[in-house]
Design a protein around this motif. Structure first.
Motif, mmCIF file in Angstrom:
data_model
loop_
_atom_site.group_PDB
_atom_site.id
_atom_site.type_symbol
_atom_site.label_atom_id
_atom_site.label_comp_id
_atom_site.label_asym_id
_atom_site.label_seq_id
_atom_site.Cartn_x
_atom_site.Cartn_y
_atom_site.Cartn_z
ATOM 1 N N ASN A 105 0.821 -1.208 0.000
ATOM 2 C CA ASN A 105 0.000 0.000 0.000
ATOM 3 C C ASN A 105 0.858 1.261 0.000
ATOM 4 O O ASN A 105 0.504 2.272 -0.619
ATOM 5 N N LEU A 106 1.986 1.195 0.713
ATOM 6 C CA LEU A 106 2.862 2.362 0.791
ATOM 7 C C LEU A 106 3.612 2.582 -0.518
ATOM 8 O O LEU A 106 3.709 3.701 -1.007
ATOM 9 N N ARG A 107 4.135 1.530 -1.074
ATOM 10 C CA ARG A 107 4.913 1.634 -2.310
ATOM 11 C C ARG A 107 4.673 0.398 -3.142
ATOM 12 O O ARG A 107 5.285 -0.644 -2.912
ATOM 13 N N PRO A 108 3.746 0.461 -4.101
ATOM 14 C CA PRO A 108 3.383 -0.737 -4.861
ATOM 15 C C PRO A 108 4.509 -1.220 -5.764
ATOM 16 O O PRO A 108 4.690 -0.729 -6.880
ATOM 17 N N ALA A 109 5.271 -2.186 -5.287
ATOM 18 C CA ALA A 109 6.360 -2.740 -6.093
ATOM 19 C C ALA A 109 5.833 -3.394 -7.367
ATOM 20 O O ALA A 109 6.566 -3.514 -8.359
ATOM 21 N N ILE A 110 4.563 -3.802 -7.350
ATOM 22 C CA ILE A 110 3.971 -4.439 -8.515
ATOM 23 C C ILE A 110 3.993 -3.518 -9.734
ATOM 24 O O ILE A 110 3.974 -3.981 -10.879
ATOM 25 N N LEU A 111 4.088 -2.190 -9.505
ATOM 26 C CA LEU A 111 4.142 -1.245 -10.621
ATOM 27 C C LEU A 111 5.398 -1.441 -11.469
ATOM 28 O O LEU A 111 5.429 -1.021 -12.627
ATOM 29 N N GLU A 112 6.421 -2.055 -10.893
ATOM 30 C CA GLU A 112 7.625 -2.330 -11.672
ATOM 31 C C GLU A 112 7.323 -3.270 -12.828
ATOM 32 O O GLU A 112 8.073 -3.319 -13.807
ATOM 33 N N GLY A 146 5.330 9.275 -13.597
ATOM 34 C CA GLY A 146 4.290 9.661 -12.651
ATOM 35 C C GLY A 146 2.910 9.177 -12.997
ATOM 36 O O GLY A 146 2.078 8.983 -12.113
ATOM 37 N N VAL A 147 2.622 8.962 -14.302
ATOM 38 C CA VAL A 147 1.271 8.580 -14.711
ATOM 39 C C VAL A 147 0.858 7.222 -14.141
ATOM 40 O O VAL A 147 -0.253 7.081 -13.615
ATOM 41 N N PRO A 148 1.711 6.186 -14.221
ATOM 42 C CA PRO A 148 1.288 4.894 -13.658
ATOM 43 C C PRO A 148 0.952 4.970 -12.172
ATOM 44 O O PRO A 148 -0.044 4.382 -11.732
ATOM 45 N N LEU A 149 1.768 5.701 -11.408
ATOM 46 C CA LEU A 149 1.505 5.792 -9.972
ATOM 47 C C LEU A 149 0.216 6.546 -9.692
ATOM 48 O O LEU A 149 -0.572 6.165 -8.816
ATOM 49 N N ILE A 187 -13.793 8.439 -13.280
ATOM 50 C CA ILE A 187 -12.960 8.378 -14.482
ATOM 51 C C ILE A 187 -11.773 9.318 -14.323
ATOM 52 O O ILE A 187 -11.934 10.509 -14.055
ATOM 53 N N LEU A 188 -10.581 8.771 -14.501
ATOM 54 C CA LEU A 188 -9.354 9.562 -14.561
ATOM 55 C C LEU A 188 -8.939 9.659 -16.025
ATOM 56 O O LEU A 188 -8.839 8.644 -16.715
ATOM 57 N N SER A 189 -8.705 10.881 -16.497
ATOM 58 C CA SER A 189 -8.253 11.091 -17.874
ATOM 59 C C SER A 189 -6.926 11.830 -17.843
ATOM 60 O O SER A 189 -6.795 12.848 -17.168
ATOM 61 N N VAL A 190 -5.952 11.322 -18.597
ATOM 62 C CA VAL A 190 -4.623 11.943 -18.642
ATOM 63 C C VAL A 190 -4.165 12.039 -20.087
ATOM 64 O O VAL A 190 -3.884 11.011 -20.720
ATOM 65 N N PRO A 191 -4.078 13.247 -20.653
ATOM 66 C CA PRO A 191 -3.485 13.400 -21.991
ATOM 67 C C PRO A 191 -1.992 13.081 -21.911
ATOM 68 O O PRO A 191 -1.266 13.708 -21.146
ATOM 69 N N LEU A 192 -1.555 12.120 -22.689
ATOM 70 C CA LEU A 192 -0.168 11.656 -22.551
ATOM 71 C C LEU A 192 0.841 12.603 -23.174
ATOM 72 O O LEU A 192 2.039 12.484 -22.918
ATOM 73 N N HIS A 193 0.373 13.571 -23.982
ATOM 74 C CA HIS A 193 1.337 14.526 -24.542
ATOM 75 C C HIS A 193 1.717 15.593 -23.539
ATOM 76 O O HIS A 193 2.639 16.360 -23.762
ATOM 77 N N VAL A 194 0.964 15.693 -22.397
ATOM 78 C CA VAL A 194 1.277 16.695 -21.373
ATOM 79 C C VAL A 194 2.438 16.167 -20.555
ATOM 80 O O VAL A 194 2.326 15.145 -19.889
ATOM 81 N N GLN A 195 3.543 16.845 -20.581
ATOM 82 C CA GLN A 195 4.717 16.424 -19.852
ATOM 83 C C GLN A 195 4.933 17.355 -18.675
ATOM 84 O O GLN A 195 5.196 18.529 -18.822
ATOM 85 N N ARG A 196 4.799 16.812 -17.463
ATOM 86 C CA ARG A 196 5.039 17.598 -16.257
ATOM 87 C C ARG A 196 5.776 16.711 -15.272
ATOM 88 O O ARG A 196 5.609 15.503 -15.237
ATOM 89 N N SER A 197 6.630 17.348 -14.458
ATOM 90 C CA SER A 197 7.303 16.574 -13.417
ATOM 91 C C SER A 197 6.274 16.106 -12.420
ATOM 92 O O SER A 197 5.327 16.807 -12.105
ATOM 93 N N ALA A 198 6.428 14.881 -11.940
ATOM 94 C CA ALA A 198 5.412 14.291 -11.076
ATOM 95 C C ALA A 198 6.049 13.222 -10.224
ATOM 96 O O ALA A 198 7.214 12.885 -10.383
ATOM 97 N N PRO A 199 5.263 12.661 -9.276
ATOM 98 C CA PRO A 199 5.783 11.606 -8.447
ATOM 99 C C PRO A 199 6.282 10.442 -9.292
ATOM 100 O O PRO A 199 5.804 10.193 -10.387
ATOM 101 N N GLY A 200 7.217 9.714 -8.764
ATOM 102 C CA GLY A 200 7.828 8.624 -9.508
ATOM 103 C C GLY A 200 6.874 7.520 -9.851
ATOM 104 O O GLY A 200 5.829 7.362 -9.265
ATOM 105 N N GLY A 201 7.215 6.718 -10.812
ATOM 106 C CA GLY A 201 6.391 5.591 -11.234
ATOM 107 C C GLY A 201 6.693 5.253 -12.661
ATOM 108 O O GLY A 201 7.217 6.058 -13.411
ATOM 109 N N ARG A 202 6.317 4.064 -13.042
ATOM 110 C CA ARG A 202 6.596 3.630 -14.413
ATOM 111 C C ARG A 202 5.320 3.359 -15.153
ATOM 112 O O ARG A 202 4.305 3.123 -14.572
#
Length: 365
Positions: free
Chosen positions: A218-225, A262-265, A350-365
């Protein structure tokens, strides 16, 4: 309007007599004005380098027109009231001028309205200027708040990762060592009472190890790797086993392209929060996670068949969970929509994220 300074009025007029007449009407109206008369486009452009409280313009000028002057003023970006004054002006021309930003229009045969029209135009423009300043300040404030939310979110994720590592290295390692010691005691004891107590302790330690692993996930989903798709499928399976609520996970692509940082997280945390709300509040028997990618927009939809939300629920101003989802989505340039069919018709997030928007964000893959 009580003038606190002498008004500087730029007058575009090829007739000196008409200029003097307009000035007389302004002063007769109680205004303290300082005017300059220009005739050509070049003179008008040059004059705009100076500060002016208002521009009066004749409509017909040799090689020039009032509408052209208005276009030049608009293109300059200066917020100066513009009043069109003409001997003859058609209704269509007047409407076009007002549509293009003119403050007012008057006929030279009726200049008695010139002073109040000028006062009103200046007051209106000042209010527009103040609103523009307020809007800019508000936009800057929103940008700072967004940057702060992004920074806080990044800090939270970093702290979560640090805590997860500590649980894994310290708590998890210690519990595993205790489990080995208890197992050794169970193998070597001949006392039935001691053996039974050791078995109880082993069960407790095993539960504690599982709990620590669940907390780490729950704290850090290693499964995201392993990728967002695998992480959501794992989440759906765990949710169904833990709650007994049937949960399906559907994806539009077998393999997603590499997502921006950041998007996956953000997607994972959004689904996690949505399913938590389903288990706590929805009274649902089914839930689903749908992940799709179309026209450059990644969409994550979490829905259930529960009791739904009332209009009062949707309008709650202090819904910090939903507000947090909005803030989290904003860190990657996305947004969240929440809807419900009403009582007994379930809820959809519903969460929508335009993938062309590049912004610094929390880590994730």
């Amino acid at each position: 309007m009580t003038s606190v300074h002498r008004l500087r009025v730029l007058h575009i007029e090829d007739s000196e007599l008409d200029h003097d007449l307009a000035l007389a009407y302004l002063r007769r109206g109680g205004l303290d004005v300082d005017t300059r008369r220009v005739e050509t486009e070049a003179e008008f452009r040059a004059a705009l380098a100076e500060p002016w409280d208002a521009v009066l313009s004749d409509y017909n000028l040799p090689g020039f027109s009032g509408l052209t002057a208005l276009e030049i003023l608009n293109a300059s970006g200066l917020m100066i009231p513009f009043i069109l004054v003409s001997g003859e002006i058609g209704e269509d021309t007047a409407v076009e001028a007002m549509r293009n930003g003119a403050s007012d229009y008057l006929l030279k045969a009726n200049l008695s309205r010139l002073a109040p029209a000028l006062e009103h135009a200046i007051e209106t423009t000042e209010m527009r200027r103040q609103k523009a300043d307020t809007d800019r300040a508000l936009a800057a404030s929103r940008t700072r708040l967004s940057e702060l939310a992004q920074h806080l979110q990044t800090s939270v994720e970093m702290e979560r990762a640090a805590i997860a590592r500590e649980i894994h290295d310290d708590v998890g390692g210690s519990l595993t060592a205790v489990k080995f010691d208890l197992a050794w005691i169970a193998r070597h004891t001949v006392n039935t009472e001691v053996y039974d107590r050791v078995q109880q302790a082993l069960e407790t330690v095993t539960y504690a190890i599982e709990a620590s692993q669940r907390i780490m996930h729950n704290l850090r989903p290693a499964i995201l790797e392993q990728g967002l798709v695998a992480a959501l499928q794992w989440m759906a399976n765990r949710f169904e086993k833990r709650t007994g609520i049937a949960c399906t996970c559907r994806v539009s692509h077998d393999a997603l392209p590499t997502l921006p940082a950041g998007v996956p997280l953000v997607a994972y945390r959004t689904a996690q929060e949505a399913l938590t709300n389903v288990s706590k509040h929805a009274q649902a028997t089914r839930a689903s996670i749908d992940l799709s990618l179309a026209q450059g927009v990644l969409s994550l939809e979490v829905s259930d068949n529960g009791r739904g939300l009332s209009s009062e629920d949707l309008a709650k101003a202090r819904s910090f969970g939903i507000r947090g989802l909005h803030e989290r989505a904003g860190t990657v340039g996305g947004w969240v929509e929440l809807s419900s069919g009403g009582s007994g018709r379930g809820t959809t997030l519903i969460l929508s994220v335009p993938l062309h928007v590049q912004r610094s964000a929390p880590g994730g893959r």
